[in-house]
Design a protein around this motif. Sequence first.
Motif, PDB file in Angstrom:
ATOM      1  N   GLY A   1     -66.116-137.360 -53.694  1.00  0.00           N
ATOM      2  CA  GLY A   1     -65.058-138.069 -54.406  1.00  0.00           C
ATOM      3  C   GLY A   1     -65.358-138.176 -55.892  1.00  0.00           C
ATOM      4  O   GLY A   1     -64.470-137.976 -56.734  1.00  0.00           O
ATOM      5  N   ALA A   2     -66.608-138.497 -56.213  1.00  0.00           N
ATOM      6  CA  ALA A   2     -67.003-138.596 -57.617  1.00  0.00           C
ATOM      7  C   ALA A   2     -66.908-137.244 -58.309  1.00  0.00           C
ATOM      8  O   ALA A   2     -66.483-137.148 -59.469  1.00  0.00           O
ATOM      9  CB  ALA A   2     -68.430-139.147 -57.707  1.00  0.00           C
ATOM     10  N   ASP A   3     -67.287-136.183 -57.625  1.00  0.00           N
ATOM     11  CA  ASP A   3     -67.192-134.835 -58.196  1.00  0.00           C
ATOM     12  C   ASP A   3     -65.744-134.473 -58.528  1.00  0.00           C
ATOM     13  O   ASP A   3     -65.454-133.890 -59.578  1.00  0.00           O
ATOM     14  CB  ASP A   3     -67.777-133.805 -57.229  1.00  0.00           C
ATOM     15  N   LEU A   4     -64.845-134.803 -57.604  1.00  0.00           N
ATOM     16  CA  LEU A   4     -63.437-134.472 -57.817  1.00  0.00           C
ATOM     17  C   LEU A   4     -62.838-135.291 -58.960  1.00  0.00           C
ATOM     18  O   LEU A   4     -62.006-134.798 -59.727  1.00  0.00           O
ATOM     19  CB  LEU A   4     -62.645-134.719 -56.532  1.00  0.00           C
ATOM     20  N   ALA A   5     -63.263-136.542 -59.059  1.00  0.00           N
ATOM     21  CA  ALA A   5     -62.686-137.425 -60.072  1.00  0.00           C
ATOM     22  C   ALA A   5     -63.167-137.088 -61.474  1.00  0.00           C
ATOM     23  O   ALA A   5     -62.451-137.329 -62.457  1.00  0.00           O
ATOM     24  CB  ALA A   5     -63.017-138.876 -59.742  1.00  0.00           C
ATOM     25  N   THR A   6     -64.358-136.539 -61.582  1.00  0.00           N
ATOM     26  CA  THR A   6     -64.951-136.350 -62.911  1.00  0.00           C
ATOM     27  C   THR A   6     -65.205-134.894 -63.278  1.00  0.00           C
ATOM     28  O   THR A   6     -65.550-134.612 -64.437  1.00  0.00           O
ATOM     29  CB  THR A   6     -66.295-137.104 -63.008  1.00  0.00           C
ATOM     30  N   GLY A   7     -65.078-133.981 -62.317  1.00  0.00           N
ATOM     31  CA  GLY A   7     -65.430-132.588 -62.577  1.00  0.00           C
ATOM     32  C   GLY A   7     -64.248-131.652 -62.520  1.00  0.00           C
ATOM     33  O   GLY A   7     -63.094-132.058 -62.382  1.00  0.00           O
ATOM     34  N   THR A   8     -64.564-130.372 -62.597  1.00  0.00           N
ATOM     35  CA  THR A   8     -63.519-129.334 -62.591  1.00  0.00           C
ATOM     36  C   THR A   8     -63.711-128.319 -61.465  1.00  0.00           C
ATOM     37  O   THR A   8     -63.013-127.307 -61.419  1.00  0.00           O
ATOM     38  CB  THR A   8     -63.525-128.588 -63.943  1.00  0.00           C
TER      39      THR A   8
END
Length: 302
Positions: free
Chosen positions: A63-70
């Motif tokens: 979830g954190a990867d999706l919210a902050t990454g590309t």
Amino acid sequence: MDWITGIQRAIDYIEAHLTEELDYDAIARESFSSRFHFQRVFSILCGYPLGDYIRNRRLTLAGADLATGTEKVIDIAAKYGYDSPDSFCKAFQKFHGITPSQARGGGANLRSFSRLSIKISLEGGSTMNYRIEEKPAMLLTGYGKHFTGSPNDKGEQDHNFACQNRVYEYILEGMSHEYVNTYQVLKDFTPDGYNFYYAYQLPKWALEDFDRDLGEMAKNFEHIPIPAGLYLVCETERCQWPIQLADKLREQAVTQWLPSSDYVLRDAPELGLIHWISAESDEDLDEWDCNYCEIWLPIEKK
């Protein structure tokens, strides 16, 4: 201290390898114990199985990867061990309540399952009646299903299962009239759950003609061999509904007695033995308060 240190080492190992294929034997080695012992202790200590912890931590990081990454969804799915985007999307939505695409770019409400940290606290100061016994091999006959989660959190599953299968209970009670007590069997533990049975010890004559007497109904039952071995046997207090005390007793045995002993859990079925002591007449109904449960935890020397 070795016990606390071992659990924390295993958790640290899991956290360091969340984006890799985790080897449960390797995790257990970090805790200085067998795979079976570690999974059982973890489940009882934390209230959920090891598989749930790993899954929830991975979905938190995803979830954190999706919210902050590309990164693409397919790449994040593979990163956290999912074989396909579809399986990842289903797990993600079940955990977070939204789809991976809705989590993109920030602003979405996400759930977080925090990392475990074992802390030392003052425990004990309570009594527990127990004995260590070598039990002979037994053959039990019962009906069961696969339960998910921890044995200490099976309340609703157990209640529904018992209510839905009363006919099987009555059949086995009738055939086991020489043996008055009811067994609960927990076996085949996995990182996500275990198989749970209500079972009875049947007399020889009932076992010999079991399939013939029950016909098609016999397919609903399973004969469960219980190997001989050493057990930690703990008893609940005498009360009307002792089953409600069994989970707390299991937790006390594993979190207080076991760490200070020279024993670990052995890879064998765990048993609960329910002693029903009925009243002789209406005037003696308070005798129901004499019911009690035994918890049989399979153990072996370290």
